[in-house]
Design a protein around this motif. Structure first.
Motif, PDB file in Angstrom:
ATOM      1  N   ARG A  97       5.309  11.729   5.020  1.00  8.31           N
ATOM      2  CA  ARG A  97       6.743  12.013   5.055  1.00  8.31           C
ATOM      3  C   ARG A  97       7.201  12.521   3.692  1.00  8.31           C
ATOM      4  NH1 ARG A  97       8.880  11.124   9.610  1.00  8.31           N
ATOM      5  NH2 ARG A  97      10.990  11.043   8.830  1.00  8.31           N
ATOM      6  N   VAL A 156      12.542  22.684   7.529  1.00  9.50           N
ATOM      7  CA  VAL A 156      13.147  21.787   8.515  1.00  9.50           C
ATOM      8  C   VAL A 156      12.528  21.955   9.906  1.00  9.50           C
ATOM      9  CG1 VAL A 156      15.288  21.197   9.693  1.00  9.50           C
ATOM     10  CG2 VAL A 156      15.282  21.541   7.216  1.00  9.50           C
ATOM     11  N   ARG A 159       8.755  20.849   9.880  1.00 10.38           N
ATOM     12  CA  ARG A 159       8.607  19.408   9.656  1.00 10.38           C
ATOM     13  C   ARG A 159       8.947  18.625  10.918  1.00 10.38           C
ATOM     14  NH1 ARG A 159      10.958  15.369   5.056  1.00 10.38           N
ATOM     15  NH2 ARG A 159      10.142  13.519   6.069  1.00 10.38           N
ATOM     16  N   LYS A 160       9.990  19.030  11.620  1.00 12.21           N
ATOM     17  CA  LYS A 160      10.342  18.341  12.869  1.00 12.21           C
ATOM     18  C   LYS A 160       9.221  18.460  13.891  1.00 12.21           C
ATOM     19  CE  LYS A 160      15.340  18.607  12.583  1.00 12.21           C
ATOM     20  NZ  LYS A 160      16.568  19.197  13.139  1.00 12.21           N
ATOM     21  N   GLN A 161       8.648  19.644  14.026  1.00  5.91           N
ATOM     22  CA  GLN A 161       7.563  19.825  14.981  1.00  5.91           C
ATOM     23  C   GLN A 161       6.323  19.041  14.590  1.00  5.91           C
ATOM     24  OE1 GLN A 161       7.652  21.280  17.980  1.00  5.91           O
ATOM     25  NE2 GLN A 161       9.843  21.426  17.532  1.00  5.91           N
ATOM     26  N   ASP A 163       6.248  16.334  12.767  1.00  3.88           N
ATOM     27  CA  ASP A 163       6.526  14.921  12.989  1.00  3.88           C
ATOM     28  C   ASP A 163       6.263  14.543  14.437  1.00  3.88           C
ATOM     29  OD1 ASP A 163       7.162  14.316  10.386  1.00  3.88           O
ATOM     30  OD2 ASP A 163       9.336  14.462  10.674  1.00  3.88           O
TER      31      ASP A 163
END
Length: 175
Positions: A97, A156, A159-161, A163
């Motif tokens: 993270r 952004v 990173r969301k994908q 995660d």
């Protein structure tokens, strides 16, 4: 499993983009001088947010595709450079993270490491007659700025994908 397929599809589409539309978007005066490697930036994201072994494998695979498609003189330089650079960046920045400054530092150091490795390999086999200082100023730093800007743009959404990729196996194990 579908998230991994989505990641590979994203990398493939990015590879197509950097070779077609990315070439058209580059000003004619800079064509042949700069060669942004957007796939490598995305592989660095996968390395930092997933695992260094994933970055190594993706770097080897997309590097050999890059070698075959773009450069015919030496096969394996990009494959070796992208795989090893991604693995080393994964060893240094191994937090899943990582915040934006850490990720941007990884992109800068990874891009500089990749370009330096490629320069060293081409210098070793006497393909590149330029000095390191010239290559640093005229090729590596412009590429580095493009990689930095691209990393800022995709931070952004990627990173969301990623995660979701990391969380997906945990959900399936829990159920």
């Amino acid at each position: 499993m579908k998230r991994y397929q989505l990641l590979i599809l994203l990398l493939f589409l990015l590879f197509i983009f950097q070779g077609t539309i990315g070439f058209w978007l580059t000003p004619p005066a800079l064509q042949g001088i700069i060669s942004p490697n957007l796939v490598f930036v995305a592989i660095l994201f996968a390395t930092i947010y997933h695992h260094r072994h994933t970055g190594l494998v993706l770097g080897l695979i997309f590097g050999i595709v890059h070698d075959i498609i773009y450069y015919g003189e030496m096969i394996g330089t990009y494959s070796f450079g992208m795989g090893v650079s991604a693995y080393i960046m994964g060893m240094i920045f191994n937090k899943p993270r990582s915040p934006l400054p850490v990720m941007l530092t990884a992109v800068i150091l990874g891009s500089l490491l990749l370009d330096s490795m490629l320069f060293g390999i081409y210098k070793l086999f006497r393909i590149n007659p330029d000095s390191y200082n010239w290559a640093l100023l005229h090729q590596m730093l412009p590429d580095l700025l493009i990689h930095f800007a691209f990393a800022l743009i995709i931070y952004v959404p990627v990173r969301k994908q990623l995660d979701l990729v990391v969380k997906a196996p945990r959900r399936s194990k829990a159920s």
